[in-house]
Design a protein around this motif. Sequence first.
Motif, PDB file in Angstrom:
ATOM      1  N   TYR A 208      -8.740   3.475   3.573  1.00  0.00           N
ATOM      2  CA  TYR A 208      -8.828   2.186   2.871  1.00  0.00           C
ATOM      3  C   TYR A 208      -8.851   2.352   1.351  1.00  0.00           C
ATOM      4  O   TYR A 208      -9.054   1.372   0.633  1.00  0.00           O
ATOM      5  CB  TYR A 208     -10.096   1.442   3.305  1.00  0.00           C
ATOM      6  N   TRP A 280     -17.964  -0.500   0.196  1.00  0.00           N
ATOM      7  CA  TRP A 280     -17.287  -1.659  -0.393  1.00  0.00           C
ATOM      8  C   TRP A 280     -17.431  -1.659  -1.913  1.00  0.00           C
ATOM      9  O   TRP A 280     -16.474  -1.969  -2.636  1.00  0.00           O
ATOM     10  CB  TRP A 280     -17.853  -2.955   0.182  1.00  0.00           C
ATOM     11  N   VAL A 296      -5.566  -6.947   0.762  1.00  0.00           N
ATOM     12  CA  VAL A 296      -5.884  -7.435   2.106  1.00  0.00           C
ATOM     13  C   VAL A 296      -5.816  -6.297   3.114  1.00  0.00           C
ATOM     14  O   VAL A 296      -6.696  -6.149   3.980  1.00  0.00           O
ATOM     15  CB  VAL A 296      -4.925  -8.569   2.510  1.00  0.00           C
ATOM     16  N   ARG A 297      -4.797  -5.469   2.993  1.00  0.00           N
ATOM     17  CA  ARG A 297      -4.617  -4.362   3.942  1.00  0.00           C
ATOM     18  C   ARG A 297      -5.778  -3.376   3.858  1.00  0.00           C
ATOM     19  O   ARG A 297      -6.355  -2.973   4.877  1.00  0.00           O
ATOM     20  CB  ARG A 297      -3.290  -3.647   3.651  1.00  0.00           C
ATOM     21  N   SER A 299      -8.750  -3.893   2.683  1.00  0.00           N
ATOM     22  CA  SER A 299      -9.983  -4.549   3.130  1.00  0.00           C
ATOM     23  C   SER A 299     -10.081  -4.557   4.647  1.00  0.00           C
ATOM     24  O   SER A 299     -11.157  -4.328   5.221  1.00  0.00           O
ATOM     25  CB  SER A 299     -10.062  -5.974   2.577  1.00  0.00           C
ATOM     26  N   LEU A 300      -8.950  -4.808   5.316  1.00  0.00           N
ATOM     27  CA  LEU A 300      -8.945  -4.787   6.778  1.00  0.00           C
ATOM     28  C   LEU A 300      -9.242  -3.385   7.307  1.00  0.00           C
ATOM     29  O   LEU A 300      -9.940  -3.223   8.317  1.00  0.00           O
ATOM     30  CB  LEU A 300      -7.592  -5.274   7.302  1.00  0.00           C
ATOM     31  N   LEU A 301      -8.736  -2.369   6.624  1.00  0.00           N
ATOM     32  CA  LEU A 301      -8.996  -0.993   7.049  1.00  0.00           C
ATOM     33  C   LEU A 301     -10.479  -0.646   6.902  1.00  0.00           C
ATOM     34  O   LEU A 301     -11.056   0.005   7.786  1.00  0.00           O
ATOM     35  CB  LEU A 301      -8.141  -0.020   6.235  1.00  0.00           C
ATOM     36  N   LEU A 303     -12.883  -2.788   7.000  1.00  0.00           N
ATOM     37  CA  LEU A 303     -13.544  -3.531   8.072  1.00  0.00           C
ATOM     38  C   LEU A 303     -13.447  -2.768   9.390  1.00  0.00           C
ATOM     39  O   LEU A 303     -14.369  -2.819  10.217  1.00  0.00           O
ATOM     40  CB  LEU A 303     -12.914  -4.915   8.227  1.00  0.00           C
ATOM     41  N   GLY A 304     -12.352  -2.039   9.581  1.00  0.00           N
ATOM     42  CA  GLY A 304     -12.231  -1.192  10.763  1.00  0.00           C
ATOM     43  C   GLY A 304     -13.276  -0.090  10.776  1.00  0.00           C
ATOM     44  O   GLY A 304     -13.859   0.225  11.823  1.00  0.00           O
TER      45      GLY A 304
END
Length: 360
Positions: A208, A280, A296-297, A299-301, A303-304
């Motif tokens: 990320y 974060w 966005v990408r 951030s999603l990673l 979150l994973g």
Amino acid sequence: MPVWPLHGAIPDQHRRNRVAIKLIGLAGIYALLGLAYWVLPIYQRDFRHFFIFITPAIPIILLTAPVYVWLTDRSMKEPVDGCFMTGLALIGRWGDVSWKLVRNYAAGWLVKGFFLPFMLEAAFHDVQWFLATDLKSQLLESQYGWYELTFRTLYGVDVIWGSTGYLMTLRLFQTHVRSTENTLDGWLICLICYAPFWALIYGNYLNYEDGFYWAYWLSDQPVLRALWGAAILALTVIYCWATISFGARFSNLTHRGILTNGPYRWSKHPAYIAKNLSWWLISMPFLSAGGPADAVRFSLLLLGVNAIYYWRAKTEERHLSADPVYQRYTQWIATYGLLAMLKALFIRSYKVMQGRNLPI
């Protein structure tokens, strides 16, 4: 039927026989771990300092093991344990063996055998970095020296303390393993968070980071940058404090006593919460140099990654929930923990604003 009494007065001859069988079980575990360390390439390649540390200790362990086993056997209410059952299995008395005790005993040693080299190697590198660092230039001449020095020191304390926890898995001091995680997903979700498995997961699926961290994004805002760095260090302090709160009982994948002190007074998982929040703040994936789509990408990673630790926390809760002490602790946290306090504060604030007809 076993010829060693399980309860009541135990003749010295029976105790000597039992201790001898326990020593056979312990020797078998040592032999298997030694064979794994010798055969598997990763230990020859990446854990050189672990062997430098452990090799001189081998004669001491061999000399003190009989005394230790004898003393613990005398102090146990139920001396017929996993070590004894492992010894019975090794001498071929399979009809007398409780395989459940053997599995739990072997699993506890597997946890120790996997994590101790990792912790000691990491501790060595952190100590080596600290000794090689010019503290004066780090603090006075480097723009972010205060942050890096504190951050590395805290993580160094964490792994040193964690190493002590694995070294002190001793029944004589009541820091032994009560039970070991017995589910496949519990083991998998924990192990993928550590080397060498994490490099595979993170590098190929959950990377990320784009190389631009908090200091870059806040370089033209010195006050906010200092506050942001302090917030990261505060979270790292909580993470380190959580490890220290275990005392000599720190360990993954095992139940070695329920912890209710330190930051665990406020949350069941303070270390995971603090660590994930700090990631974060450190990487700031929502501000990617590649633009909004990459933000966005990334951030999603991240979150994973957070989801992995959430799953890990749930498997630990599942494991510990068999203990009535943990059940009471869970109920207490649900009523008096940090989230419960914040929820109650929000409800009170909402009612106050509603009573005053204030816009919400």
